[in-house]
Scaffold this active site. Structure first.
Site, PDB file in Angstrom:
ATOM      1  N   GLN A 138       0.854  -1.193   0.000  1.00  0.00           N
ATOM      2  CA  GLN A 138       0.000   0.000   0.000  1.00  0.00           C
ATOM      3  C   GLN A 138       0.887   1.238   0.000  1.00  0.00           C
ATOM      4  O   GLN A 138       1.477   1.581   1.020  1.00  0.00           O
ATOM      5  CB  GLN A 138      -0.868  -0.050   1.267  1.00  0.00           C
ATOM      6  CG  GLN A 138      -1.813   1.095   1.441  1.00  0.00           C
ATOM      7  CD  GLN A 138      -2.590   0.955   2.753  1.00  0.00           C
ATOM      8  OE1 GLN A 138      -2.639  -0.142   3.340  1.00  0.00           O
ATOM      9  NE2 GLN A 138      -3.171   2.027   3.224  1.00  0.00           N
ATOM     10  N   GLY A 139       1.003   1.901  -1.139  1.00  0.00           N
ATOM     11  CA  GLY A 139       1.882   3.068  -1.264  1.00  0.00           C
ATOM     12  C   GLY A 139       1.108   4.365  -1.093  1.00  0.00           C
ATOM     13  O   GLY A 139       0.775   5.036  -2.080  1.00  0.00           O
ATOM     14  N   SER A 141       1.724   6.706   2.130  1.00  0.00           N
ATOM     15  CA  SER A 141       2.509   7.718   2.866  1.00  0.00           C
ATOM     16  C   SER A 141       3.731   8.165   2.084  1.00  0.00           C
ATOM     17  O   SER A 141       4.340   7.387   1.338  1.00  0.00           O
ATOM     18  CB  SER A 141       2.986   7.145   4.201  1.00  0.00           C
ATOM     19  OG  SER A 141       1.912   6.674   4.948  1.00  0.00           O
ATOM     20  N   SER A 173       4.812  -1.087   3.834  1.00  0.00           N
ATOM     21  CA  SER A 173       5.025  -2.400   4.462  1.00  0.00           C
ATOM     22  C   SER A 173       5.168  -3.493   3.408  1.00  0.00           C
ATOM     23  O   SER A 173       4.384  -3.549   2.454  1.00  0.00           O
ATOM     24  CB  SER A 173       3.854  -2.751   5.383  1.00  0.00           C
ATOM     25  OG  SER A 173       3.791  -1.851   6.449  1.00  0.00           O
ATOM     26  N   GLU A 256      -9.390  -0.852   6.787  1.00  0.00           N
ATOM     27  CA  GLU A 256      -8.234  -1.088   7.656  1.00  0.00           C
ATOM     28  C   GLU A 256      -8.642  -0.945   9.123  1.00  0.00           C
ATOM     29  O   GLU A 256      -8.234  -1.736   9.969  1.00  0.00           O
ATOM     30  CB  GLU A 256      -7.125  -0.087   7.309  1.00  0.00           C
ATOM     31  CG  GLU A 256      -5.879  -0.262   8.150  1.00  0.00           C
ATOM     32  CD  GLU A 256      -4.660   0.408   7.543  1.00  0.00           C
ATOM     33  OE1 GLU A 256      -4.790   1.073   6.506  1.00  0.00           O
ATOM     34  OE2 GLU A 256      -3.572   0.246   8.130  1.00  0.00           O
ATOM     35  N   GLU A 373      -3.233  10.618  17.634  1.00  0.00           N
ATOM     36  CA  GLU A 373      -3.650  12.024  17.814  1.00  0.00           C
ATOM     37  C   GLU A 373      -4.651  12.412  16.732  1.00  0.00           C
ATOM     38  O   GLU A 373      -5.588  13.185  16.981  1.00  0.00           O
ATOM     39  CB  GLU A 373      -2.434  12.960  17.745  1.00  0.00           C
ATOM     40  CG  GLU A 373      -1.451  12.823  18.907  1.00  0.00           C
ATOM     41  CD  GLU A 373      -0.562  11.587  18.797  1.00  0.00           C
ATOM     42  OE1 GLU A 373      -0.540  10.941  17.723  1.00  0.00           O
ATOM     43  OE2 GLU A 373       0.107  11.258  19.798  1.00  0.00           O
TER      44      GLU A 373
HETATM   45  C1  LIG Z   1       4.709  -0.246  11.200  1.00  0.00           C
HETATM   46  C2  LIG Z   1       4.212   0.751  10.198  1.00  0.00           C
HETATM   47  C3  LIG Z   1       3.742   0.310   8.976  1.00  0.00           C
HETATM   48  C4  LIG Z   1       3.307   1.233   8.020  1.00  0.00           C
HETATM   49  N1  LIG Z   1       2.887   0.758   6.794  1.00  0.00           N
HETATM   50  C5  LIG Z   1       2.491   1.640   5.850  1.00  0.00           C
HETATM   51  C6  LIG Z   1       2.113   1.164   4.551  1.00  0.00           C
HETATM   52  O1  LIG Z   1       2.132  -0.044   4.272  1.00  0.00           O
HETATM   53  N2  LIG Z   1       1.753   2.074   3.624  1.00  0.00           N
HETATM   54  C7  LIG Z   1       1.711   3.424   3.888  1.00  0.00           C
HETATM   55  O2  LIG Z   1       1.345   4.187   2.993  1.00  0.00           O
HETATM   56  N3  LIG Z   1       2.078   3.907   5.105  1.00  0.00           N
HETATM   57  C8  LIG Z   1       2.466   3.052   6.085  1.00  0.00           C
HETATM   58  N4  LIG Z   1       2.861   3.515   7.329  1.00  0.00           N
HETATM   59  C9  LIG Z   1       2.916   4.970   7.550  1.00  0.00           C
HETATM   60  C10 LIG Z   1       1.816   5.498   8.438  1.00  0.00           C
HETATM   61  O3  LIG Z   1       0.576   5.504   7.762  1.00  0.00           O
HETATM   62  C11 LIG Z   1       2.241   6.924   8.879  1.00  0.00           C
HETATM   63  O4  LIG Z   1       3.409   6.774   9.670  1.00  0.00           O
HETATM   64  C12 LIG Z   1       1.166   7.609   9.672  1.00  0.00           C
HETATM   65  O5  LIG Z   1       0.064   7.939   8.860  1.00  0.00           O
HETATM   66  C13 LIG Z   1       1.702   8.910  10.328  1.00  0.00           C
HETATM   67  O6  LIG Z   1       2.289   9.729   9.358  1.00  0.00           O
HETATM   68  P1  LIG Z   1       3.777  10.286   9.537  1.00  0.00           P
HETATM   69  O7  LIG Z   1       4.690   9.150   9.850  1.00  0.00           O
HETATM   70  O8  LIG Z   1       4.087  11.123   8.350  1.00  0.00           O
HETATM   71  O9  LIG Z   1       3.741  11.177  10.833  1.00  0.00           O
HETATM   72  P2  LIG Z   1       3.215  12.677  10.926  1.00  0.00           P
HETATM   73  O10 LIG Z   1       1.955  12.823  10.175  1.00  0.00           O
HETATM   74  O11 LIG Z   1       4.342  13.591  10.596  1.00  0.00           O
HETATM   75  O12 LIG Z   1       2.911  12.771  12.469  1.00  0.00           O
HETATM   76  C14 LIG Z   1       3.952  12.885  13.447  1.00  0.00           C
HETATM   77  C15 LIG Z   1       3.285  13.092  14.801  1.00  0.00           C
HETATM   78  O13 LIG Z   1       2.553  14.328  14.783  1.00  0.00           O
HETATM   79  C16 LIG Z   1       1.191  14.098  15.114  1.00  0.00           C
HETATM   80  N5  LIG Z   1       0.332  14.989  14.328  1.00  0.00           N
HETATM   81  C17 LIG Z   1       0.368  15.187  12.982  1.00  0.00           C
HETATM   82  N6  LIG Z   1      -0.605  16.047  12.600  1.00  0.00           N
HETATM   83  C18 LIG Z   1      -1.295  16.366  13.748  1.00  0.00           C
HETATM   84  C19 LIG Z   1      -2.422  17.186  14.025  1.00  0.00           C
HETATM   85  N7  LIG Z   1      -3.054  17.840  13.060  1.00  0.00           N
HETATM   86  N8  LIG Z   1      -2.850  17.256  15.302  1.00  0.00           N
HETATM   87  C20 LIG Z   1      -2.241  16.587  16.301  1.00  0.00           C
HETATM   88  N9  LIG Z   1      -1.153  15.784  16.106  1.00  0.00           N
HETATM   89  C21 LIG Z   1      -0.689  15.684  14.849  1.00  0.00           C
HETATM   90  C22 LIG Z   1       0.935  12.645  14.769  1.00  0.00           C
HETATM   91  O14 LIG Z   1      -0.126  12.108  15.506  1.00  0.00           O
HETATM   92  C23 LIG Z   1       2.262  12.003  15.134  1.00  0.00           C
HETATM   93  O15 LIG Z   1       2.311  11.728  16.519  1.00  0.00           O
HETATM   94  C24 LIG Z   1       3.301   2.625   8.300  1.00  0.00           C
HETATM   95  C25 LIG Z   1       3.766   3.076   9.548  1.00  0.00           C
HETATM   96  C26 LIG Z   1       4.213   2.151  10.486  1.00  0.00           C
HETATM   97  C27 LIG Z   1       4.704   2.663  11.811  1.00  0.00           C
END
Ligand SMILES: Cc1cc2nc3c(=O)[nH]c(=O)nc-3n(C[C@H](O)[C@H](O)[C@H](O)COP(=O)(O)OP(=O)(O)OC[C@H]3O[C@@H](n4cnc5c(N)ncnc54)[C@H](O)[C@@H]3O)c2cc1C
Length: 390
Positions: A138-139, A141, A173, A256, A373
């Site tokens: 799933q691409g 992020s 993933s 999901e 969050e």
């Molecule tokens: C084990 C694992 C597997 C994953 N697999 C996939 C996958 O297969 N495909 C895929 O596409 N993605 C995948 N992801 C990515 C995942 O969807 C993202 O990590 C997630 O959506 C958070 O985005 P980010 O990492 O950019 O963090 P950010 O969005 O940058 O967030 C960082 C922190 O800031 C907080 N934050 C952000 N905006 C706000 C707001 N408006 N108010 C309050 N708090 C806020 C968040 O809650 C978090 O604590 C995976 C992640 C993990 C850990």
């Protein structure tokens, strides 16, 4: 005992009594086939081995018909409501088997492919996924676009009968083991936000895709960065409408938060039983609270699954499921750490490795599939109607 074909036919007529029938028949099948299934109880530790074992398990279950329940005949399914699949995944976990790898992918991406892909495409690829012959990733992020998915920048340019894709994805993933990727791209202008996103179905061996594995806290390389350089994707691989990627991604996320949470609660129930067996001295209050959290998740998740199975729109309600899923999972493995710290932290036998792995992975449960969050914001603003943050 009815076979899976008879169950799917009966489910069309009377879903609830068929679910009880399926539960007892599937249990019986697990008992009758215990010798053959024994090799799937404990997984290898390397990713290739895990994939090979789980694909083999999936094939056995497909051939017996269980994995075809709840899917339409167009994708070689046996019909009946999707809720039938939830019974199979739950009973499998109850019996202590790992979920076949693609269970999560099947339930997260499968329904979206069945709903949005051109019929010929879903008829070609979904049966291959269900048989365990291929894996998908799933691409969604990107660096800088996780919670704020509407800002994604991977770009697809219209080149007649195909798209040309350039950009970068992250945290994908199992990408290095995947044959296909369900990819979100920007087809609108850079400032088109959620209105300018389109979903594509991409073969991972297409020239121009580079996969760079990332090491997680567990030590496993179970996700990757993906780089796209002038990648050609036929227009026939467009999922839904051009510019309809936001609706597509919201449907994927509801699946999901629905079905995946259901599988997770079934697995957590089994893990809690293991904890009580491994740590007989564990405080009753801890076990009680973990049981309470997992049971609450089960009830919420059952409501979501029923709605999805009836074809209803669940909207943002499954944010509760996702929130509770990570609360329950973290509490469960925090309890394991408190009860058997030397096993979780230091021992090196297979079971201790599993405890350590699952404790570390539970840390990610409040991030993947939408950070905690963000779920809090959705619940506050869109469900409870509290004022929006400035
Ligand atoms: C084990 C694992 C597997 C994953 N697999 C996939 C996958 O297969 N495909 C895929 O596409 N993605 C995948 N992801 C990515 C995942 O969807 C993202 O990590 C997630 O959506 C958070 O985005 P980010 O990492 O950019 O963090 P950010 O969005 O940058 O967030 C960082 C922190 O800031 C907080 N934050 C952000 N905006 C706000 C707001 N408006 N108010 C309050 N708090 C806020 C968040 O809650 C978090 O604590 C995976 C992640 C993990 C850990």
């Amino acid at each position: 005992m009815m076979n899976s074909l008879a169950i799917s036919a009966a489910a069309e007529a009377n879903p609830s009594s068929t679910i009880d029938q399926l539960r007892s028949d599937f249990r019986q099948w697990l008992t009758d086939n215990a010798d053959e299934l024994e090799r799937f109880r404990s997984l290898p530790t390397d990713m290739e081995g895990i994939f090979a074992t789980l694909s083999a398990m999936q094939r056995v279950m497909y051939d017996a018909g269980w994995i075809r329940l709840g899917w339409s005949a167009n994708v070689e399914g046996l019909g009946g409501p999707p809720a039938l699949r939830a019974v199979v995944s739950e009973e499998l976990a109850e019996a202590g088997y790992p979920p076949p790898f693609s269970f999560a992918v099947q339930e997260v991406l499968g329904p979206a492919i069945e709903r949005y892909a051109p019929a010929e495409l879903s008829a070609e690829v979904l049966p291959r996924l269900l048989r365990g012959e291929e894996a998908w990733c799933q691409g969604f992020s990107e660096p800088g676009s996780g919670s704020d998915l509407g800002s994604l920048r991977t770009k697809a340019i219209d080149a007649g009968d195909h798209w040309i894709v350039n950009g970068e994805k992250i945290w994908t993933s199992w990408a290095q083991n995947a044959d296909r990727c369900v990819l979100l791209v920007r087809t609108g202008t850079p400032d088109s936000a959620h209105r300018g996103i389109t979903a594509l179905f991409v073969d991972m061996d297409t020239p121009g895709i580079e996969i760079s594995p990332l090491t997680a806290i567990t030590g496993e390389q179970d996700f990757s960065s993906l780089f796209f350089k002038d990648v050609k994707v036929p227009k026939t691989r467009t999922l839904g409408e051009v510019g309809g990627g936001w609706e597509f991604s919201m449907f994927v996320l509801s699946c999901e938060r629905g079905a995946a949470a259901w599988q997770r609660q079934a697995w957590m129930r089994w893990r809690l039983r293991r904890l009580v067996a491994d740590a007989p001295h564990i405080a009753d209050a801890r076990v009680g609270e973990a049981f309470e959290l997992i049971s609450a998740l089960r009830l919420l998740s059952r409501r979501t699954l029923r709605s999805l199975s009836n074809g209803e729109t669940v909207g943002v309600l499954p944010s509760f499921d996702k929130y509770l899923m990570s609360t329950a999972e973290k509490f469960l493995f925090d309890s394991a750490l408190a009860a058997i710290p030397e096993r979780v932290l230091a021992a090196s036998d297979r079971e201790a490795d599993d405890w350590r792995h699952d404790y570390l992975y539970s840390r990610a449960s409040s991030i993947y599939g939408g950070a905690k969050e963000i779920q809090r914001n959705i619940i506050a603003e869109r469900i409870l109607g509290l004022p929006r943050e400035k």
